[in-house]
Scaffold this active site. Structure first.
Site, PDB file in Angstrom:
ATOM      1  CD  GLU A  48       8.347   2.638  -8.333  1.00  0.00           C
ATOM      2  OE1 GLU A  48       9.012   2.760  -9.484  1.00  0.00           O
ATOM      3  OE2 GLU A  48       7.912   1.267  -8.310  1.00  0.00           O
ATOM      4  CD  GLU A  66       4.143   0.004  -9.971  1.00  0.00           C
ATOM      5  OE1 GLU A  66       5.199  -0.097 -10.471  1.00  0.00           O
ATOM      6  OE2 GLU A  66       3.722   1.400  -9.981  1.00  0.00           O
TER       7      GLU A  66
END
Ligand code: FCB
Length: 437
Positions: free
Chosen positions: A164, A347
């Protein structure tokens, strides 16, 4: 539940600073998260990751939980400051030994190790030299990737460079909510470019050491326009460029999109070729869509983030919107076409205030409903032609959730942070049964 193709990868994810603890063991150096968490006022419950889930000492018990869950893969991250305590120089062999033991234990349990190189815990000495604002950090990252792959090489079945980079830039350097706690707003753009440059250099470093596939794990949030004016639509497009396109367009060979804050002076000749080094898998981390409208006059931002109405919410107050995951996957497929590598959902998960009942059992029907909806959304997108080859739940364990400390529980397994007792929740049994089928 509709059927998934044979070989579909089912897994769970964690990250080093959120679970390991043992932050000074075997020569580990400090990371920006050690520094940040110890500063007053940074973390909701004033906790730190000093102990977290004590996974460093309990990894064998946690590996047994993975085996019991029956997942084919486990995504964890390597703590850079265990491997290079100063962020430069030769590897700290004792730091690598821990991951060596973990990887061997996973393989013995029939679980594929999936390793993320950078899940936000930058060695503090690199931050002191400017962190990701400093172009040199990209070169340091590639050096570290080389050391990690030299030791763990082909036993790791999938390498993930960065976790991320958008969240790290925006929360860590833009808004100051995460480490390193800087509030640069759009002056944080060099952090985007240097992370992506580091990713590209690390891809080459990994290729020289391993034949295993290489990926990046990006956070995505499909944007919903909250309003019906041209200004609302322009604001939504600006946010979309920043959150969803900035960290993907250049990797898939399209160069940078027109995104707020983009500073061409940071980009040197040849960089875009480095960024576009082919990847084998695109990791997609998804939690919820974002609703955007035009900013109020005088706002420092070119958009306004507003609550997304009409959905149930998690304990994090995030909307539960599986349709957003389907939309997102279709958008990626539409935008990138044949340039899109196979996707793995690296995720997906939710926080609820789970607690043991009088019998010591932990029932979390909301999490089961959440996962059921999101797994179906993935299958639906696959039926429409999107290449998805894996799904990882965030997270195996309740853990230390960054600025929220121990107040947000995302695990399939409940952790009592005083005793470190692990109790599989009902979602653990539900996911085990899904994987088995
Ligand atoms: C993601 C992070 C992960 C965890 C989840 C809830 O943004 O990658 O570490 O905090 O959110």
């Amino acid at each position: 539940m509709p059927e998934f193709p044979a070989g579909f990868r089912w897994g769970v994810s964690t990250s080093a600073y959120q679970i390991e603890g043992a932050t000074t063991a075997d020569g580990r150096g400090p990371s920006i998260w050690d520094t940040f968490a110890h500063e007053p006022g940074r973390v909701a419950d004033a906790s730190t990751g000093d102990r977290a889930c004590d996974h460093f000492h309990r990894y064998a018990e946690d590996t047994a939980l993975l085996a019991g869950l029956g997942v084919s893969a486990y995504r964890f991250s390597l703590a850079w400051p265990r491997i290079q305590p100063d962020g430069t120089g030769p590897a700290n062999a004792a730091g690598l030994d821990f991951y060596d033991r973990l990887v061997d234990g996973l393989l013995a349990a029939g679980v594929d190790p999936v390793a993320t190189l950078f899940h936000w815990d930058l060695p503090q000495p690199l931050e002191d030299a400017g962190g990701w604002l400093n172009r040199d950090t990209a070169a340091r990252f590639a050096e570290y990737a080389d050391l990690a792959a030299a030791r763990l090489g082909d036993r790791v079945k999938l390498w993930i460079t960065l976790n991320e980079p958008f969240i790290h830039m925006s929360m860590g350097y833009g808004m100051g909510v995460h480490a390193p706690g800087r509030m640069l707003l759009f002056d944080a753009f060099p952090v985007a470019h240097h992370q992506l440059l580091g990713h590209g250099l690390a891809v080459s470093a990994l290729r020289a050491r391993t034949t295993s596939p290489v990926a990046i794990a990006n956070n995505y949030s499909p944007v919903r326009v909250a309003g019906d004016t041209d200004a609302d639509r322009a604001a939504a497009a600006a946010y979309d460029a920043l959150h969803n396109l900035l960290f993907t367009d250049p990797l898939l060979g399209r160069g940078y999109p027109d995104a707020p804050g983009l500073d061409p002076a940071v980009i040197r000749d040849g960089d875009l070729d480095v960024l576009a080094a082919p990847i084998d898998v695109l990791g997609v981390n998804y939690y919820n869509p974002t609703a955007i409208r035009a900013p109020e006059a005088g706002s420092p931002l070119p958009f306004d983030i507003v609550p997304l109405e009409g959905y149930p919410r998690t304990a994090f107050d995030w909307p539960v919107a599986p349709d957003g995951l389907r939309d997102l996957l279709l958008q990626l497929h539409r935008r990138y076409g044949d340039a899109l590598p196979p996707i793995q959902i690296t995720e997906s998960g939710c926080a609820y205030d789970d607690a043991p009942d009088a019998d010591g059992r932990v029932h979390d029907p909301e999490r089961i409903a959440y996962l059921d909806g999101h797994v179906r959304a993935v299958r639906g997108a696959m039926a429409e032609g999107v290449p998805v080859t894996g799904y990882f739940v965030w997270s195996l364990l309740d853990n230390w959730e960054w600025a929220e400390g121990f107040t947000k529980r995302f695990g399939l397994v409940h952790v009592d942070f005083d005793t470190q007792r692990r109790t599989p929740k009902s979602s653990y049994a539900w996911f085990r049964d899904l994987v088995r089928r």
